[in-house]
Scaffold this motif. Structure first.
Motif, PDB file in Angstrom:
ATOM      1  N   ILE A  14      30.643  43.629  58.176  1.00 17.12           N
ATOM      2  CA  ILE A  14      30.808  44.339  59.434  1.00 17.12           C
ATOM      3  C   ILE A  14      31.857  43.628  60.287  1.00 17.12           C
ATOM      4  CG2 ILE A  14      28.505  45.339  59.454  1.00 17.12           C
ATOM      5  CD1 ILE A  14      27.648  43.191  61.407  1.00 17.12           C
ATOM      6  N   ASN A  15      32.460  44.384  61.199  1.00 16.08           N
ATOM      7  CA  ASN A  15      33.433  43.782  62.097  1.00 16.08           C
ATOM      8  C   ASN A  15      32.789  43.518  63.455  1.00 16.08           C
ATOM      9  OD1 ASN A  15      33.591  46.235  63.624  1.00 16.08           O
ATOM     10  ND2 ASN A  15      35.108  47.031  62.200  1.00 16.08           N
ATOM     11  N   ILE A  16      33.572  42.981  64.381  1.00 16.40           N
ATOM     12  CA  ILE A  16      33.004  42.555  65.658  1.00 16.40           C
ATOM     13  C   ILE A  16      32.491  43.736  66.490  1.00 16.40           C
ATOM     14  CG2 ILE A  16      35.243  42.453  66.817  1.00 16.40           C
ATOM     15  CD1 ILE A  16      32.153  40.186  67.447  1.00 16.40           C
ATOM     16  N   VAL A  17      33.146  44.895  66.428  1.00 18.45           N
ATOM     17  CA  VAL A  17      32.644  46.010  67.243  1.00 18.45           C
ATOM     18  C   VAL A  17      31.349  46.576  66.677  1.00 18.45           C
ATOM     19  CG1 VAL A  17      34.875  46.570  68.266  1.00 18.45           C
ATOM     20  CG2 VAL A  17      34.187  47.738  66.179  1.00 18.45           C
ATOM     21  N   GLU A  18      31.212  46.578  65.359  1.00 20.56           N
ATOM     22  CA  GLU A  18      29.941  46.995  64.759  1.00 20.56           C
ATOM     23  C   GLU A  18      28.853  45.976  65.096  1.00 20.56           C
ATOM     24  OE1 GLU A  18      31.683  49.322  60.851  1.00 20.56           O
ATOM     25  OE2 GLU A  18      31.625  47.146  60.847  1.00 20.56           O
ATOM     26  N   THR A  19      29.220  44.699  65.069  1.00 19.39           N
ATOM     27  CA  THR A  19      28.295  43.637  65.453  1.00 19.39           C
ATOM     28  C   THR A  19      27.859  43.816  66.903  1.00 19.39           C
ATOM     29  OG1 THR A  19      29.312  42.077  63.928  1.00 19.39           O
ATOM     30  CG2 THR A  19      28.065  41.145  65.767  1.00 19.39           C
ATOM     31  N   ALA A  20      28.822  44.106  67.759  1.00 21.01           N
ATOM     32  CA  ALA A  20      28.513  44.278  69.182  1.00 21.01           C
ATOM     33  C   ALA A  20      27.510  45.405  69.397  1.00 21.01           C
ATOM     34  CB  ALA A  20      29.803  44.543  69.960  1.00 21.01           C
ATOM     35  N   LYS A  21      27.664  46.507  68.661  1.00 22.06           N
ATOM     36  CA  LYS A  21      26.727  47.619  68.817  1.00 22.06           C
ATOM     37  C   LYS A  21      25.327  47.228  68.331  1.00 22.06           C
ATOM     38  CE  LYS A  21      25.789  52.437  67.908  1.00 22.06           C
ATOM     39  NZ  LYS A  21      26.214  53.702  67.342  1.00 22.06           N
ATOM     40  N   ILE A  22      25.257  46.532  67.208  1.00 20.39           N
ATOM     41  CA  ILE A  22      23.962  46.087  66.690  1.00 20.39           C
ATOM     42  C   ILE A  22      23.271  45.172  67.688  1.00 20.39           C
ATOM     43  CG2 ILE A  22      22.853  44.648  64.923  1.00 20.39           C
ATOM     44  CD1 ILE A  22      25.032  45.771  62.964  1.00 20.39           C
ATOM     45  N   THR A  46      31.860  49.761  75.496  1.00 17.98           N
ATOM     46  CA  THR A  46      30.720  49.176  76.210  1.00 17.98           C
ATOM     47  C   THR A  46      30.138  47.999  75.447  1.00 17.98           C
ATOM     48  OG1 THR A  46      30.185  51.215  77.329  1.00 17.98           O
ATOM     49  CG2 THR A  46      28.388  49.630  77.103  1.00 17.98           C
ATOM     50  N   TYR A  47      30.017  48.141  74.141  1.00 19.58           N
ATOM     51  CA  TYR A  47      29.406  47.086  73.327  1.00 19.58           C
ATOM     52  C   TYR A  47      30.258  45.816  73.327  1.00 19.58           C
ATOM     53  CZ  TYR A  47      27.241  51.409  71.737  1.00 19.58           C
ATOM     54  OH  TYR A  47      26.620  52.619  71.685  1.00 19.58           O
ATOM     55  N   ALA A  48      31.543  45.963  73.016  1.00 20.54           N
ATOM     56  CA  ALA A  48      32.436  44.800  72.950  1.00 20.54           C
ATOM     57  C   ALA A  48      32.667  44.208  74.334  1.00 20.54           C
ATOM     58  CB  ALA A  48      33.756  45.183  72.297  1.00 20.54           C
ATOM     59  N   ASN A  49      32.848  45.063  75.335  1.00 23.68           N
ATOM     60  CA  ASN A  49      33.087  44.579  76.687  1.00 23.68           C
ATOM     61  C   ASN A  49      31.869  43.822  77.216  1.00 23.68           C
ATOM     62  OD1 ASN A  49      34.893  44.425  78.964  1.00 23.68           O
ATOM     63  ND2 ASN A  49      33.455  45.766  80.006  1.00 23.68           N
ATOM     64  N   ASP A  50      30.686  44.269  76.889  1.00 21.85           N
ATOM     65  CA  ASP A  50      29.481  43.594  77.341  1.00 21.85           C
ATOM     66  C   ASP A  50      29.364  42.204  76.721  1.00 21.85           C
ATOM     67  OD1 ASP A  50      27.604  44.665  79.306  1.00 21.85           O
ATOM     68  OD2 ASP A  50      26.103  43.961  77.877  1.00 21.85           O
ATOM     69  N   LEU A  51      29.679  42.092  75.443  1.00 20.64           N
ATOM     70  CA  LEU A  51      29.667  40.766  74.812  1.00 20.64           C
ATOM     71  C   LEU A  51      30.680  39.855  75.485  1.00 20.64           C
ATOM     72  CD1 LEU A  51      29.324  41.253  70.953  1.00 20.64           C
ATOM     73  CD2 LEU A  51      27.583  40.584  72.602  1.00 20.64           C
ATOM     74  N   ALA A  52      31.851  40.387  75.779  1.00 21.60           N
ATOM     75  CA  ALA A  52      32.882  39.587  76.435  1.00 21.60           C
ATOM     76  C   ALA A  52      32.431  39.169  77.830  1.00 21.60           C
ATOM     77  CB  ALA A  52      34.182  40.378  76.511  1.00 21.60           C
ATOM     78  N   LEU A  87      30.495  28.255  77.143  1.00 23.46           N
ATOM     79  CA  LEU A  87      31.403  28.129  76.005  1.00 23.46           C
ATOM     80  C   LEU A  87      32.577  29.084  76.162  1.00 23.46           C
ATOM     81  CD1 LEU A  87      28.689  28.070  73.192  1.00 23.46           C
ATOM     82  CD2 LEU A  87      29.963  26.121  74.100  1.00 23.46           C
ATOM     83  N   SER A  88      33.737  28.684  75.646  1.00 21.98           N
ATOM     84  CA  SER A  88      34.904  29.559  75.684  1.00 21.98           C
ATOM     85  C   SER A  88      34.609  30.832  74.912  1.00 21.98           C
ATOM     86  CB  SER A  88      36.106  28.857  75.061  1.00 21.98           C
ATOM     87  OG  SER A  88      36.466  27.735  75.815  1.00 21.98           O
ATOM     88  N   SER A  89      35.123  31.938  75.418  1.00 28.02           N
ATOM     89  CA  SER A  89      34.863  33.233  74.813  1.00 28.02           C
ATOM     90  C   SER A  89      36.101  34.110  74.921  1.00 28.02           C
ATOM     91  CB  SER A  89      33.692  33.916  75.527  1.00 28.02           C
ATOM     92  OG  SER A  89      33.446  35.189  75.003  1.00 28.02           O
ATOM     93  N   ARG A  90      36.249  35.020  73.967  1.00 29.93           N
ATOM     94  CA  ARG A  90      37.324  36.008  74.016  1.00 29.93           C
ATOM     95  C   ARG A  90      36.985  37.080  75.036  1.00 29.93           C
ATOM     96  NH1 ARG A  90      41.801  34.017  71.668  1.00 29.93           N
ATOM     97  NH2 ARG A  90      41.270  33.158  69.640  1.00 29.93           N
TER      98      ARG A  90
END
Length: 96
Positions: A14-22, A46-52, A87-90
């Motif tokens: 899985i990629n990061i956006v699929e991970t973010a949704k999970i 929403t998923y990726a932005n929330d993780l960020a 921690l540093s984050s993207r």
């Protein structure tokens, strides 16, 4: 929900956006995620932005279609469960 055809495909990476949704769905109902869905944005916004927003995207992640390692998944979950924002984050913009 799996893929549009109803399949789940657990053997695939899985990629990061699929991970973010999970992760978003897994933490839904807690205070981990509060961002509303935006119907004009890409499905993963929403998923990726929330993780960020929560500093949960490891610096080893550099693009949206990047497949992640088990270690990166564990780090994302660790950061969310411990609410570790030091921690540093993207950012979302860095992954575009």
């Amino acid at each position: 929900n799996g893929n549009p055809d109803g399949s789940f495909r657990p053997e695939q990476n899985i990629n990061i956006v699929e991970t973010a949704k999970i992760v978003f769905n897994g933490f839904q109902g807690s205070d981990a995620f509060v961002a509303p869905l935006d119907p004009k944005a890409p499905w993963y916004f929403t998923y990726a932005n929330d993780l960020a927003f929560r500093n949960a995207i490891p610096m080893t992640i550099t693009r949206f279609d990047q497949q992640i390692t088990r270690g990166e998944m564990a780090e994302i979950i660790f950061r969310l469960k411990t609410k570790n924002t030091s921690l540093s984050s993207r950012t979302y913009a860095e992954l575009q």
